[in-house]
Scaffold this active site. Sequence first.
Site, PDB file in Angstrom:
ATOM      1  N   SER A 126      12.941 -54.429  22.129  1.00  0.00           N
ATOM      2  CA  SER A 126      11.634 -54.291  21.474  1.00  0.00           C
ATOM      3  C   SER A 126      10.565 -54.013  22.517  1.00  0.00           C
ATOM      4  O   SER A 126       9.403 -53.785  22.182  1.00  0.00           O
ATOM      5  CB  SER A 126      11.269 -55.571  20.718  1.00  0.00           C
ATOM      6  OG  SER A 126      11.039 -56.631  21.623  1.00  0.00           O
ATOM      7  N   HIS A 147      16.153 -52.935  16.421  1.00  0.00           N
ATOM      8  CA  HIS A 147      15.831 -54.222  17.032  1.00  0.00           C
ATOM      9  C   HIS A 147      16.216 -55.397  16.137  1.00  0.00           C
ATOM     10  O   HIS A 147      15.625 -55.603  15.071  1.00  0.00           O
ATOM     11  CB  HIS A 147      14.339 -54.275  17.352  1.00  0.00           C
ATOM     12  CG  HIS A 147      13.905 -55.584  17.930  1.00  0.00           C
ATOM     13  ND1 HIS A 147      12.824 -56.296  17.454  1.00  0.00           N
ATOM     14  CD2 HIS A 147      14.424 -56.324  18.950  1.00  0.00           C
ATOM     15  CE1 HIS A 147      12.696 -57.407  18.144  1.00  0.00           C
ATOM     16  NE2 HIS A 147      13.647 -57.454  19.052  1.00  0.00           N
ATOM     17  N   ASN A 198       7.144 -59.006  16.822  1.00  0.00           N
ATOM     18  CA  ASN A 198       6.822 -59.578  18.126  1.00  0.00           C
ATOM     19  C   ASN A 198       5.347 -59.430  18.483  1.00  0.00           C
ATOM     20  O   ASN A 198       4.798 -60.240  19.228  1.00  0.00           O
ATOM     21  CB  ASN A 198       7.695 -58.967  19.219  1.00  0.00           C
ATOM     22  CG  ASN A 198       9.082 -59.586  19.238  1.00  0.00           C
ATOM     23  OD1 ASN A 198       9.317 -60.632  18.649  1.00  0.00           O
ATOM     24  ND2 ASN A 198      10.004 -58.938  19.919  1.00  0.00           N
TER      25      ASN A 198
END
Length: 291
Positions: A126, A147, A198
């Site tokens: 990522s 991912h 994220n």
Amino acid sequence: MSENPLKEIQHITVIGAGAMGSQIAMVCALAGYDTDVVDIKQEAVDKASEQLHSRMDRDVSKGRRTQQDVDAAFGRLTFSTDRDACAAQADFVIEAAVEDLTIKRQVFAELDAVCPEHTILATNSSNIVSSRVADATHRPEKVCNVHFFNPALVMKCVEVVPHEGTSRETVETAMELARSIGKAPVELKKEVPGFVANRLLGALRTEALKLYEDGVADYKDIDVAAKTALNHPMGPFELMDMVGIDVVYLIRLAEYEQTGDPASLPAESIKAKYEAGDYGRKTGHGWYDYE
């Protein structure tokens, strides 16, 4: 969407036998795909096999899976150090190796030379977007990020991220593959470091670290607030310990390399723990003690 995006996907090779790579491979094998998990080190392959057998034994004992399904999955799963032999028969490759751009570019170039022409080459990173490795191959249209989240055997989300040259067929195939192994894929329209989940977590982590370093609240109380007010399963400091403070540190450095923005640099408290070798659960010490 094409009539059957998965018609050519029978064999999957996962590069990297760490916790992430081995669990991705197990997920694929459980879903019915012939799968390889490959590493350059025999001890890494042996450790992956041992940990997966232990994990599956626990799942069977707790009634989460049947022994028949587990046995069948291990029958489809190959542990190997012969990357090229595995890649030569792969229809879809997922790279989950070390987070080093130079190494990833070398791996993708070497995979490109041995994989069949139709093979899709995906990276689980990522942090390193696929446009940075695609031009190391002669098939940039078949390169993307796929991912997974840790632990891959449990977490449902998979982010599928094309670069500007990724073909629509590649995106559709990656999305359908994720669905076929029981995941909930999220398609990004363009690359951005950290992708979606994220970046959301990163914003929370950045603010949590600022509150801590500014003396507003202790890290333990910040975790309590996240769990009791926001209903998060764990606080941001507990999550850093689980993911690995070394991973958090290196991701921030890589983001700074891409953006040049000083705000991307690791927080001082993260830098201190990284330099002390206190990475969290994996070392027994991080924000919390685990011994």
